[in-house]
Design a protein around this motif. Structure first.
Motif, short mmCIF file in Angstrom:
data_model
loop_
_atom_site.label_atom_id
_atom_site.label_comp_id
_atom_site.label_asym_id
_atom_site.label_seq_id
_atom_site.Cartn_x
_atom_site.Cartn_y
_atom_site.Cartn_z
N GLY A 184 0.98 -1.28 0.00
CA GLY A 184 -0.05 -0.12 -0.02
C GLY A 184 0.85 1.16 -0.11
N VAL A 185 0.04 2.46 0.41
CA VAL A 185 0.85 3.75 0.41
C VAL A 185 1.04 4.02 1.72
CG1 VAL A 185 0.20 4.21 -1.93
CG2 VAL A 185 -1.37 4.72 0.02
N GLY A 186 0.63 3.35 2.89
CA GLY A 186 0.55 3.65 4.24
C GLY A 186 -0.63 4.33 4.61
N ILE A 187 -1.03 3.90 5.91
CA ILE A 187 -2.18 4.20 6.64
C ILE A 187 -1.80 4.73 8.01
CG2 ILE A 187 -3.90 2.94 5.17
CD1 ILE A 187 -4.07 1.23 7.84
N ASP A 188 -2.36 5.59 8.50
CA ASP A 188 -2.35 5.94 9.91
C ASP A 188 -2.95 4.65 10.90
OD1 ASP A 188 -1.23 8.39 9.61
OD2 ASP A 188 -3.29 9.19 9.24
N PHE A 189 -1.86 4.10 11.54
CA PHE A 189 -2.24 2.85 12.23
C PHE A 189 -2.47 3.34 13.65
CE2 PHE A 189 -2.01 -1.25 14.19
CZ PHE A 189 -2.45 -2.14 13.36
N PRO A 190 -3.60 3.43 14.19
CA PRO A 190 -4.05 3.74 15.48
C PRO A 190 -3.51 2.75 16.66
CG PRO A 190 -6.09 2.90 14.55
CD PRO A 190 -5.25 2.82 13.27
N SER A 191 -3.29 3.30 17.69
CA SER A 191 -2.78 2.49 18.66
C SER A 191 -4.03 1.63 19.38
CB SER A 191 -2.36 3.30 20.04
OG SER A 191 -2.98 4.17 20.65
N ASP A 192 -4.12 0.62 20.09
CA ASP A 192 -5.08 -0.03 20.80
C ASP A 192 -5.84 0.98 21.59
OD1 ASP A 192 -4.27 -2.23 19.57
OD2 ASP A 192 -3.23 -3.11 21.25
N ARG A 193 -5.08 1.76 22.51
CA ARG A 193 -5.71 2.84 23.19
C ARG A 193 -6.65 3.78 22.46
NH1 ARG A 193 -2.54 7.16 27.23
NH2 ARG A 193 -4.48 8.20 27.97
N VAL A 372 5.57 1.24 5.52
CA VAL A 372 5.73 1.72 4.28
C VAL A 372 6.77 2.71 3.91
CG1 VAL A 372 4.51 2.80 2.26
CG2 VAL A 372 3.53 0.90 3.63
N ASP A 373 6.78 3.77 4.98
CA ASP A 373 7.71 4.77 4.69
C ASP A 373 9.14 4.21 4.64
OD1 ASP A 373 5.77 6.44 4.50
OD2 ASP A 373 6.29 7.35 6.52
N ARG A 374 9.32 3.20 5.40
CA ARG A 374 10.70 2.52 5.71
C ARG A 374 11.16 2.09 4.29
NH1 ARG A 374 12.01 -2.65 6.56
NH2 ARG A 374 9.84 -3.28 6.99
N LEU A 375 10.16 1.21 3.65
CA LEU A 375 10.43 0.66 2.44
C LEU A 375 10.55 1.74 1.51
CD1 LEU A 375 7.75 -2.26 2.85
CD2 LEU A 375 10.40 -2.57 2.95
N MET A 376 9.79 2.67 1.37
CA MET A 376 10.00 3.71 0.30
C MET A 376 11.28 4.47 0.53
SD MET A 376 7.93 3.77 -2.32
CE MET A 376 8.62 5.22 -2.60
N SER A 377 11.70 4.66 1.78
CA SER A 377 12.93 5.22 2.14
C SER A 377 13.98 4.60 1.38
CB SER A 377 13.04 5.62 3.54
OG SER A 377 14.36 6.35 3.63
N LYS A 378 13.98 3.27 1.38
CA LYS A 378 14.88 2.51 1.01
C LYS A 378 15.12 2.55 -0.80
CE LYS A 378 15.68 -0.99 4.62
NZ LYS A 378 15.20 -2.42 4.97
N ILE A 379 13.82 2.48 -1.29
CA ILE A 379 13.76 2.61 -2.75
C ILE A 379 14.21 3.74 -3.08
CG2 ILE A 379 12.12 2.74 -4.72
CD1 ILE A 379 10.39 0.57 -3.03
N TYR A 380 13.74 4.93 -2.53
CA TYR A 380 14.32 6.48 -2.94
C TYR A 380 15.72 6.42 -2.96
CZ TYR A 380 9.60 8.72 -3.15
OH TYR A 380 8.46 8.86 -3.33
N GLU A 381 16.27 6.05 -1.93
CA GLU A 381 17.88 6.09 -1.47
C GLU A 381 18.68 5.23 -2.54
OE1 GLU A 381 20.60 6.27 2.44
OE2 GLU A 381 18.90 5.14 2.44
N LYS A 382 18.17 4.26 -3.02
CA LYS A 382 18.78 3.46 -3.94
C LYS A 382 18.62 3.94 -5.22
CE LYS A 382 18.78 -1.03 -6.11
NZ LYS A 382 18.39 -2.71 -6.05
N GLU A 383 17.54 4.38 -5.90
CA GLU A 383 17.14 4.78 -6.92
C GLU A 383 17.49 6.19 -7.45
OE1 GLU A 383 16.68 2.65 -9.38
OE2 GLU A 383 16.05 0.99 -7.91
N PHE A 384 17.27 7.43 -6.32
CA PHE A 384 17.44 8.71 -6.77
C PHE A 384 18.82 9.12 -6.26
CE2 PHE A 384 12.49 9.31 -7.36
CZ PHE A 384 12.68 9.04 -8.65
#
Length: 385
Positions: A184-193, A372-384
């Motif tokens: 996906g493109v990332g969602i705001d994942f709420p805590s249990d609280r 998702v941000d962690r994965l995208m950051s790796k892609i950006y760093e490698k490609e750009f």
């Protein structure tokens, strides 16, 4: 890049401003954190599923973040030859005038024009497919029309990102240089609280929506267009003929008048409401008993996934990317034929007596912005970089 010391200048390209606002704010932040100068090219004047005021606010927000914004006169759908040529020239001018070193394109038309521009200007491009228009079990005509187009443009694609597993499998048939799958493109994942607090206010929230205790609230979130297929749910509610069922649809789009006419003709004005654009959907998720996401075609279905992250049970289409997160009956029900109103009626009627809630959300954590941000950051760093 031949000169590694040169600051990358990345153009994020999408057909509508709503795709920037909904799917790319984290990408912009990631690129800036890596040291890039970020540009955004989209249609701010016809912004898609957000209002014009929201689009103007987006421009201001981007400028405050020192992001350079560019009006690109993209059309919706496949556009026209004349307007697509205008948009292509606009994109090429941005690339040349601002020495753009990389493009990240989104949406089918944005992906096509972006890749044409990248080819013409010899610029590296990443294309994120938010759901191919052809898919296993989909209409043959979509394969005949859209697969050859994607196959052709894949030769000008340095990096292809897909957001569901089925599309990732299709990339093996294409000619893109490198392919990635991200959930996906990332969602705001709420805590249990947060989820517990949301449900603790449920009665108060439901009263604000004028709901009675016995009412069973079904919601759908998404643009009011033919693909989102809200009409099939309206028809199902008419067939069930239970006045305690309420159906709220959140979103803007070209089908609004058609849907309202259908509601009026079926005398469902007391049950079905078109809510328009809602900025914060949390209250709607916590007030609801069921999320029905009846899209004919869907890369992932964020309006469904956001609800699941908040414990809301869901009905989705088995032929879409929704099956990546509706993995068992404790999360939701997948419909084999989303155009079969009887299947939808049966699914809704099976859920009403129990009003199930999702207790275990661990399986969908991979769709969170954090992952998702962690994965995208790796892609950006490698490609750009």
């Amino acid at each position: 890049m031949s000169n590694l010391s040169k600051k990358p200048k990345i153009l994020i390209l999408a057909t509508t401003a709503s795709m920037i606002e909904q799917f790319n704010m984290h990408n912009i932040q990631l690129l800036q954190s890596l040291g890039a100068e970020v540009h955004v090219g989209t249609n701010f004047i016809k912004p898609g599923t957000i209002t014009t005021d929201k689009s103007n606010t987006l421009i201001k927000k981007l400028n405050e973040k020192k992001v350079k914004t560019h009006q690109i006169d993209f059309m919706r759908g496949i556009g026209t030859h004349k307007m697509n040529k205008i948009a292509l020239n606009q994109v090429c001018n941005v690339i040349r005038n601002y020495n753009i070193t990389g493009i990240h394109a989104h949406s089918p038309l944005g992906g096509i024009i972006g890749r044409r521009a990248a080819h013409k200007t010899h610029t590296k491009i990443i294309y994120t497919a938010h759901g191919f228009q052809f898919f296993k079990g989909g209409p043959v005509k979509d394969w005949l029309i859209f697969f050859p187009i994607e196959w052709f443009y894949s030769r000008w694609t340095d990096v292809l990102i897909t957001i569901n597993k089925q599309d990732y499998g299709i990339t093996k048939r294409l000619r893109s240089r490198r392919n990635y799958y991200i959930p996906g493109v990332g969602i705001d994942f709420p805590s249990d609280r947060e989820v517990l607090e949301g449900y603790s206010k449920r009665d108060i929230i439901r009263k604000r929506f004028n709901l009675k205790e016995r009412d069973f609230l079904i919601i759908s979130v998404g643009e009011l267009n033919e693909n989102k297929n809200h009409a099939i749910v309206i028809e199902a509610i008419k067939r069930i003929n239970n006045p305690a069922i309420k159906y709220f649809i959140a979103g803007l789009g070209p089908e609004r008048n058609k849907l309202q006419k259908m509601i009026d003709e079926l005398n469902l004005g007391n049950q079905v409401k078109l809510l328009g654009f809602i900025n914060d959907l949390n209250d709607l998720y916590y007030a609801a008993d069921l999320n029905v996401f009846p899209s004919k075609r869907e890369g992932l279905g964020l309006g469904g996934l956001d609800g699941v992250a908040r414990g809301l049970y869901i009905i989705g289409n088995k032929k879409t990317g929704m099956k990546d997160y509706i993995i068992n009956g404790k999360i939701g029900i997948l419909i084999d034929n989303i155009m079969d109103v009887n299947e939808i009626v049966q699914a809704i009627e099976s859920i009403i007596p129990n009003r199930p809630q999702i207790k275990d959300r661990d399986s969908i954590y991979k769709f969170s912005h954090e992952n998702v941000d962690r994965l995208m950051s790796k892609i950006y760093e490698k490609e750009f970089f």
